[in-house]
Design a protein around this motif. Structure first.
Motif, mmCIF file in Angstrom:
data_model
loop_
_atom_site.group_PDB
_atom_site.id
_atom_site.type_symbol
_atom_site.label_atom_id
_atom_site.label_comp_id
_atom_site.label_asym_id
_atom_site.label_seq_id
_atom_site.Cartn_x
_atom_site.Cartn_y
_atom_site.Cartn_z
ATOM 1 N N PHE A 71 23.279 -18.938 -17.882
ATOM 2 C CA PHE A 71 24.292 -19.730 -17.162
ATOM 3 C C PHE A 71 24.045 -19.707 -15.663
ATOM 4 N N TYR A 72 23.734 -18.537 -15.146
ATOM 5 C CA TYR A 72 23.532 -18.418 -13.705
ATOM 6 C C TYR A 72 22.368 -19.273 -13.237
ATOM 7 N N HIS A 73 21.304 -19.266 -14.026
ATOM 8 C CA HIS A 73 20.117 -20.033 -13.648
ATOM 9 C C HIS A 73 20.343 -21.543 -13.805
ATOM 10 N N VAL A 74 20.861 -21.950 -14.941
ATOM 11 C CA VAL A 74 21.046 -23.373 -15.228
ATOM 12 C C VAL A 74 22.110 -23.994 -14.320
ATOM 13 N N LEU A 75 23.224 -23.297 -14.121
ATOM 14 C CA LEU A 75 24.334 -23.854 -13.338
ATOM 15 C C LEU A 75 24.279 -23.457 -11.863
ATOM 16 N N ASN A 76 23.294 -22.636 -11.506
ATOM 17 C CA ASN A 76 23.141 -22.178 -10.124
ATOM 18 C C ASN A 76 24.430 -21.530 -9.598
ATOM 19 N N ILE A 77 24.923 -20.562 -10.384
ATOM 20 C CA ILE A 77 26.146 -19.838 -10.017
ATOM 21 C C ILE A 77 25.868 -18.343 -10.051
ATOM 22 N N GLY A 78 26.737 -17.571 -9.445
ATOM 23 C CA GLY A 78 26.591 -16.122 -9.406
ATOM 24 C C GLY A 78 27.356 -15.442 -10.523
ATOM 25 N N THR A 79 27.401 -14.132 -10.459
ATOM 26 C CA THR A 79 28.031 -13.309 -11.497
ATOM 27 C C THR A 79 29.528 -13.569 -11.639
ATOM 28 N N PHE A 80 30.231 -13.681 -10.532
ATOM 29 C CA PHE A 80 31.678 -13.825 -10.578
ATOM 30 C C PHE A 80 32.051 -15.302 -10.632
ATOM 31 N N ASN A 81 31.955 -15.874 -11.812
ATOM 32 C CA ASN A 81 32.241 -17.291 -12.014
ATOM 33 C C ASN A 81 33.214 -17.443 -13.182
ATOM 34 N N PRO A 82 33.837 -18.594 -13.347
ATOM 35 C CA PRO A 82 34.829 -18.769 -14.419
ATOM 36 C C PRO A 82 34.283 -18.519 -15.825
ATOM 37 N N ILE A 83 33.043 -18.883 -16.072
ATOM 38 C CA ILE A 83 32.470 -18.676 -17.411
ATOM 39 C C ILE A 83 32.368 -17.186 -17.710
ATOM 40 N N THR A 84 31.868 -16.419 -16.763
ATOM 41 C CA THR A 84 31.731 -14.972 -16.973
ATOM 42 C C THR A 84 33.083 -14.294 -17.078
ATOM 43 N N TRP A 85 34.053 -14.744 -16.274
ATOM 44 C CA TRP A 85 35.393 -14.159 -16.381
ATOM 45 C C TRP A 85 35.990 -14.426 -17.754
ATOM 46 N N CYS A 86 35.829 -15.637 -18.281
ATOM 47 C CA CYS A 86 36.335 -15.954 -19.632
ATOM 48 C C CYS A 86 35.615 -15.116 -20.684
ATOM 49 N N ALA A 87 34.296 -15.002 -20.553
ATOM 50 C CA ALA A 87 33.527 -14.189 -21.505
ATOM 51 C C ALA A 87 33.964 -12.730 -21.437
ATOM 52 N N THR A 88 34.195 -12.227 -20.238
ATOM 53 C CA THR A 88 34.639 -10.839 -20.064
ATOM 54 C C THR A 88 35.988 -10.627 -20.744
ATOM 55 N N PHE A 89 36.885 -11.577 -20.575
ATOM 56 C CA PHE A 89 38.209 -11.509 -21.209
ATOM 57 C C PHE A 89 38.062 -11.443 -22.729
ATOM 58 N N ILE A 90 37.269 -12.339 -23.291
ATOM 59 C CA ILE A 90 37.084 -12.397 -24.744
ATOM 60 C C ILE A 90 36.396 -11.129 -25.246
ATOM 61 N N ILE A 91 35.393 -10.675 -24.521
ATOM 62 C CA ILE A 91 34.680 -9.450 -24.915
ATOM 63 C C ILE A 91 35.620 -8.254 -24.909
ATOM 64 N N ALA A 92 36.434 -8.112 -23.872
ATOM 65 C CA ALA A 92 37.375 -6.985 -23.792
ATOM 66 C C ALA A 92 38.368 -7.025 -24.947
ATOM 67 N N CYS A 93 38.886 -8.210 -25.244
ATOM 68 C CA CYS A 93 39.818 -8.339 -26.378
ATOM 69 C C CYS A 93 39.138 -7.974 -27.692
ATOM 70 N N ALA A 94 37.930 -8.476 -27.905
ATOM 71 C CA ALA A 94 37.207 -8.220 -29.151
ATOM 72 C C ALA A 94 36.850 -6.738 -29.309
ATOM 73 N N VAL A 95 36.411 -6.110 -28.231
ATOM 74 C CA VAL A 95 36.088 -4.678 -28.289
ATOM 75 C C VAL A 95 37.337 -3.873 -28.639
ATOM 76 N N ASN A 96 38.449 -4.189 -27.987
ATOM 77 C CA ASN A 96 39.704 -3.477 -28.276
ATOM 78 C C ASN A 96 40.131 -3.658 -29.723
ATOM 79 N N VAL A 97 40.075 -4.877 -30.226
ATOM 80 C CA VAL A 97 40.500 -5.122 -31.611
ATOM 81 C C VAL A 97 39.567 -4.422 -32.588
ATOM 82 N N ALA A 98 38.283 -4.456 -32.331
ATOM 83 C CA ALA A 98 37.339 -3.791 -33.229
ATOM 84 C C ALA A 98 37.609 -2.289 -33.294
ATOM 85 N N LEU A 99 37.809 -1.682 -32.130
ATOM 86 C CA LEU A 99 38.071 -0.239 -32.103
ATOM 87 C C LEU A 99 39.415 0.095 -32.742
ATOM 88 N N GLU A 100 40.437 -0.660 -32.399
ATOM 89 C CA GLU A 100 41.754 -0.407 -32.981
ATOM 90 C C GLU A 100 41.744 -0.677 -34.477
#
Length: 166
Positions: free
Chosen positions: A93-122
């Motif tokens: 994403f960073y290369h294709v869209l010419n964006i850095g780490t702190f972008n809306p796509i990464t924030w959304c992915a981080t949100f989903i990943i955190a939720c999924a990790v929590n649900v898997a562990l719980e």
């Protein structure tokens, strides 16, 4: 001799390495805030009570135990999952869209990943520790994903309300 050199490199303080941050690290700090924990426990208690049909006392114990386990393991797993995102597909994403780490796509992915990790562990705690009928490939997983989205959402929104000070 080579081993000594490797160990010295690993333990040598390097300023450049101290600046490596990614959204999962920021979110991790807020997941341990009292407001995210409080909201998460209340919401998940309601879901545990309703979906597992257990007594209020057992629902409290199950909810606290599952969240304690996910907090302890999540300390490592959420940032590691964030690094995995950064390496791939984040770099794409960073290369294709010419964006850095702190972008809306990464924030959304981080949100989903955190939720999924929590649900898997719980979910593992529900299933293995309490022998509750938690199915990972079911609507129940999605309901608990929603419950975790509330607490992770509170933590994420708090980053916008009260930004992290460097």
């Amino acid at each position: 001799m080579r081993r000594i050199a490797i160990w010295m490199l690993l333990f040598f303080p390097v300023v450049a390495h101290a600046n490596a941050v990614w959204p999962a690290l920021y979110l991790e700090t807020r997941l341990f805030s009292w407001w995210a924990i409080s909201v998460g426990l209340v919401v998940e208690y309601l879901f545990v009570r309703k979906l597992f049909q257990v007594t209020p006392k057992k629902a409290i114990f199950v909810t606290i135990t599952a969240n304690a386990a996910s907090a302890l393991l999540g300390i490592l797993l959420i940032p590691l999952a964030g690094i995995a995102w950064e390496v791939f597909p984040g770099l794409l994403f960073y290369h294709v869209l010419n964006i850095g780490t702190f972008n809306p796509i990464t924030w959304c992915a981080t949100f989903i990943i955190a939720c999924a990790v929590n649900v898997a562990l719980e979910g593992l705690v529900y299933k293995k520790t309490f022998r509750l009928n938690f199915l990972f490939k079911s609507k129940m997983f999605l309901w608990f994903l929603l419950a975790n989205a509330v607490s992770v959402g509170v933590a994420a929104v708090s980053l916008y309300i009260i930004p992290v000070q460097p």
